[in-house]
Design a protein around this motif. Structure first.
Motif, PDB file in Angstrom:
ATOM      1  N   LEU A   1       0.851  -1.274   0.064  1.00 17.72           N
ATOM      2  CA  LEU A   1       0.126   0.113   0.133  1.00 17.72           C
ATOM      3  C   LEU A   1       0.841   1.284  -0.117  1.00 17.72           C
ATOM      4  O   LEU A   1       0.349   2.231  -0.715  1.00 17.72           O
ATOM      5  CB  LEU A   1      -0.873   0.023   1.216  1.00 17.72           C
ATOM      6  CG  LEU A   1      -2.059  -0.971   1.293  1.00 17.72           C
ATOM      7  CD1 LEU A   1      -2.907  -0.942   2.562  1.00 17.72           C
ATOM      8  CD2 LEU A   1      -2.936  -0.340  -0.072  1.00 17.72           C
ATOM      9  N   ASN A   2       2.095   1.200   0.829  1.00 18.62           N
ATOM     10  CA  ASN A   2       2.948   2.243   0.641  1.00 18.62           C
ATOM     11  C   ASN A   2       3.277   2.714  -0.654  1.00 18.62           C
ATOM     12  O   ASN A   2       3.599   4.086  -0.934  1.00 18.62           O
ATOM     13  CB  ASN A   2       4.114   2.117   1.687  1.00 18.62           C
ATOM     14  CG  ASN A   2       3.769   2.121   2.898  1.00 18.62           C
ATOM     15  OD1 ASN A   2       2.721   2.657   3.456  1.00 18.62           O
ATOM     16  ND2 ASN A   2       4.335   1.571   4.060  1.00 18.62           N
TER      17      ASN A   2
ATOM     18  N   LEU B   1      -7.515   2.431   4.040  1.00 17.05           N
ATOM     19  CA  LEU B   1      -7.401   1.088   3.840  1.00 17.05           C
ATOM     20  C   LEU B   1      -6.333   0.451   4.932  1.00 17.05           C
ATOM     21  O   LEU B   1      -6.835  -0.730   5.405  1.00 17.05           O
ATOM     22  CB  LEU B   1      -6.713   0.865   2.728  1.00 17.05           C
ATOM     23  CG  LEU B   1      -7.767   0.868   1.237  1.00 17.05           C
ATOM     24  CD1 LEU B   1      -6.906   0.785   0.029  1.00 17.05           C
ATOM     25  CD2 LEU B   1      -8.892  -0.196   1.415  1.00 17.05           C
ATOM     26  N   LYS B   2      -5.373   0.989   5.197  1.00 20.30           N
ATOM     27  CA  LYS B   2      -4.356   0.704   6.322  1.00 20.30           C
ATOM     28  C   LYS B   2      -5.366   0.543   7.725  1.00 20.30           C
ATOM     29  O   LYS B   2      -5.058  -0.440   8.355  1.00 20.30           O
ATOM     30  CB  LYS B   2      -3.362   1.522   6.548  1.00 20.30           C
ATOM     31  CG  LYS B   2      -2.308   1.368   5.289  1.00 20.30           C
ATOM     32  CD  LYS B   2      -1.156   2.377   5.892  1.00 20.30           C
ATOM     33  CE  LYS B   2       0.206   2.150   4.962  1.00 20.30           C
ATOM     34  NZ  LYS B   2       1.270   3.141   5.347  1.00 20.30           N
ATOM     35  N   LYS B   3      -6.167   1.274   8.153  1.00 17.72           N
ATOM     36  CA  LYS B   3      -7.023   1.216   9.121  1.00 17.72           C
ATOM     37  C   LYS B   3      -7.884  -0.012   9.143  1.00 17.72           C
ATOM     38  O   LYS B   3      -8.124  -0.461  10.182  1.00 17.72           O
ATOM     39  CB  LYS B   3      -7.869   2.663   9.303  1.00 17.72           C
ATOM     40  CG  LYS B   3      -6.975   3.848   9.599  1.00 17.72           C
ATOM     41  CD  LYS B   3      -8.127   5.111   9.876  1.00 17.72           C
ATOM     42  CE  LYS B   3      -7.345   6.322  10.211  1.00 17.72           C
ATOM     43  NZ  LYS B   3      -8.318   7.505  10.330  1.00 17.72           N
ATOM     44  N   GLN B   4      -8.402  -0.038   8.090  1.00 17.75           N
ATOM     45  CA  GLN B   4      -9.343  -1.367   7.884  1.00 17.75           C
ATOM     46  C   GLN B   4      -8.443  -2.657   8.069  1.00 17.75           C
ATOM     47  O   GLN B   4      -8.891  -3.518   8.720  1.00 17.75           O
ATOM     48  CB  GLN B   4     -10.183  -1.307   6.556  1.00 17.75           C
ATOM     49  CG  GLN B   4     -11.149  -0.085   6.289  1.00 17.75           C
ATOM     50  CD  GLN B   4     -11.761  -0.146   4.799  1.00 17.75           C
ATOM     51  OE1 GLN B   4     -11.748  -1.164   4.130  1.00 17.75           O
ATOM     52  NE2 GLN B   4     -12.068   0.865   4.721  1.00 17.75           N
TER      53      GLN B   4
ATOM     54  N   SER C   1      -7.603  -3.007  11.609  1.00 20.67           N
ATOM     55  CA  SER C   1      -8.845  -3.596  12.410  1.00 20.67           C
ATOM     56  C   SER C   1      -9.128  -5.028  12.079  1.00 20.67           C
ATOM     57  O   SER C   1      -9.370  -5.832  13.073  1.00 20.67           O
ATOM     58  CB  SER C   1      -9.971  -2.707  12.144  1.00 20.67           C
ATOM     59  OG  SER C   1     -11.254  -3.185  12.788  1.00 20.67           O
ATOM     60  N   ALA C   2      -9.082  -5.447  10.840  1.00 17.39           N
ATOM     61  CA  ALA C   2      -9.075  -7.044  10.547  1.00 17.39           C
ATOM     62  C   ALA C   2      -8.246  -7.911  11.145  1.00 17.39           C
ATOM     63  O   ALA C   2      -8.539  -8.782  11.793  1.00 17.39           O
ATOM     64  CB  ALA C   2      -9.146  -6.939   8.947  1.00 17.39           C
ATOM     65  N   PHE C   3      -7.193  -7.455  11.173  1.00 15.90           N
ATOM     66  CA  PHE C   3      -6.234  -8.234  11.680  1.00 15.90           C
ATOM     67  C   PHE C   3      -5.821  -8.549  13.303  1.00 15.90           C
ATOM     68  O   PHE C   3      -5.856  -9.359  13.797  1.00 15.90           O
ATOM     69  CB  PHE C   3      -4.397  -7.719  11.287  1.00 15.90           C
ATOM     70  CG  PHE C   3      -4.310  -8.247   9.724  1.00 15.90           C
ATOM     71  CD1 PHE C   3      -3.263  -9.476   9.869  1.00 15.90           C
ATOM     72  CD2 PHE C   3      -4.372  -7.716   8.642  1.00 15.90           C
ATOM     73  CE1 PHE C   3      -2.884 -10.240   8.712  1.00 15.90           C
ATOM     74  CE2 PHE C   3      -4.112  -8.368   7.734  1.00 15.90           C
ATOM     75  CZ  PHE C   3      -3.294  -9.473   7.603  1.00 15.90           C
ATOM     76  N   ASP C   4      -6.406  -7.169  13.847  1.00 17.69           N
ATOM     77  CA  ASP C   4      -6.664  -7.233  15.263  1.00 17.69           C
ATOM     78  C   ASP C   4      -7.720  -8.055  15.634  1.00 17.69           C
ATOM     79  O   ASP C   4      -7.670  -8.750  16.721  1.00 17.69           O
ATOM     80  CB  ASP C   4      -6.897  -5.657  15.882  1.00 17.69           C
ATOM     81  CG  ASP C   4      -5.783  -4.709  15.616  1.00 17.69           C
ATOM     82  OD1 ASP C   4      -4.514  -5.380  15.600  1.00 17.69           O
ATOM     83  OD2 ASP C   4      -5.936  -3.512  15.878  1.00 17.69           O
TER      84      ASP C   4
END
Length: 344
Positions: free
Chosen positions: A100-101, A114-117, A120-123
């Protein structure tokens, strides 16, 4: 022709039924160890069948020894799965973020969102994994599988061979392996540094099963989850039957018949011949584990065959051929590597 080569022919349904009503059920160590890989409901279904046939269960000393020796290794491998998954998740998360970077200046991709999503998904997955690990029973402290098997197999384990008999078996085993006589020759390269008891373990099991039939006068139903070709007759990737050489040797030595099944087929046949009621889901779970192990073998063999084709060095090719013809399952590999680590 059938009378001369009956080891190549399937039994009739009537003959199979008769064997299931009278024969001794003998379990290899890998079947007992695989109980730790099943879900609780499937494990209970397997134990339900063992209870039903407990008066006709018998196992070799070698199988019992291998179960006791490897039990904690297998239990620990199940615990380590959570750590392995966490490491994989961390690695994949890092790969996605790095990708993504590279699109920070993309006009439409909102990489920060997208990084936030993704975070959240991995958490969420991580929390679920933590909860599953907390619920995982500590079989190192209290092992109900071990306790149940200890009760079921009390008084039903054969005697070991004498030291002299074992030494003779090792000498005969070397000749069998050199001539690729089943079972066990597929262990020749993988276990050559683990001592004779491990190297010739399959032959010890086999000979102890034969001795039981000689002494008891019964035919045997042997259940093994060994997947290698030194137990199974395979053609173009399909398992046709147990190795005919094994069926013939057993008959020559005992005048009896041996029927050999893998665990899923054993449960399936029990439904048909013992009026057992194991669910299709339980049988399929056991089959899926076996198929996954077989796919692991096939994948590794294909990778090695590609290396064979691409590398012109003859010494490399010879080493690769040895690996291709002496594959072990990932499950066996866990046991072997863990045992090696313990012995260092």
């Amino acid at each position: 022709m059938k009378n001369k080569f009956n080891e190549y022919y399937k039994l009739s349904e009537e003959e199979i039924k008769d064997h299931w009503e009278k024969d001794i059920f003998c379990f290899d160590a890998n079947v007992l160890l695989n109980l730790y890989r099943y879900s609780p409901s499937t494990r209970e279904a397997f134990f339900s069948l063992l209870e039903k046939v407990k008066d006709r269960i018998w196992i070799t000393y070698q199988a019992a020894f291998e179960y006791q020796k490897n039990r904690l290794v297998v239990i620990n491998a199940q615990r380590e799965a959570y750590k392995d998954i966490r490491e994989t998740l961390t690695k994949k998360k890092g790969e996605i973020e790095a990708k993504l970077n590279g699109f920070k200046k993309h006009p439409y991709l909102q990489t920060a969102e997208l990084k936030k999503q993704i975070e959240s998904a991995f958490d969420s997955i991580g929390r679920d994994l933590d909860n599953l690990e907390k619920k995982h029973p500590d079989y190192l402290d209290k092992d109900p599988v071990w306790e149940k098997l200890s009760g079921l197999l009390d008084g039903k384990v054969g005697d070991d061979f004498s030291k002299d008999d074992l030494e003779k078996l090792y000498r005969d085993g070397k000749k069998r392996y050199d001539e690729r006589v089943p079972p066990g020759y597929m262990d020749m390269k993988e276990k050559q540094n683990e001592g004779n008891r491990s190297l010739y373990g399959d032959i010890i099991v086999w000979k102890q099963v034969i001795e039981k039939a000689k002494t008891n006068g019964n035919s045997i139903i042997l259940i093994t989850d060994d997947l290698k070709e030194d137990w199974w007759y395979k053609f173009k990737g399909k398992t046709i039957s147990p190795r005919p050489e094994l069926i013939k040797e057993f008959k020559v030595e005992t005048s009896k018949r041996i029927n050999i099944y893998q665990a899923d087929k054993f449960l399936e046949m029990a439904n048909k011949n013992l009026a057992q009621q194991t669910t299709k889901e339980a049988i399929q779970e056991i089959r899926n584990i076996r198929l996954a192990d077989e796919l692991d073998i096939e994948k590794e063999v294909r990778e090695l065959e590609i290396l064979l084709e691409d590398n012109g060095d003859e010494n490399f090719k010879e080493n690769a051929r040895l690996l291709v013809t002496n594959k072990e399952t990932s499950f066996e590999k866990v046991i072997r590597i863990s045992s090696e680590e313990q012995n260092k």
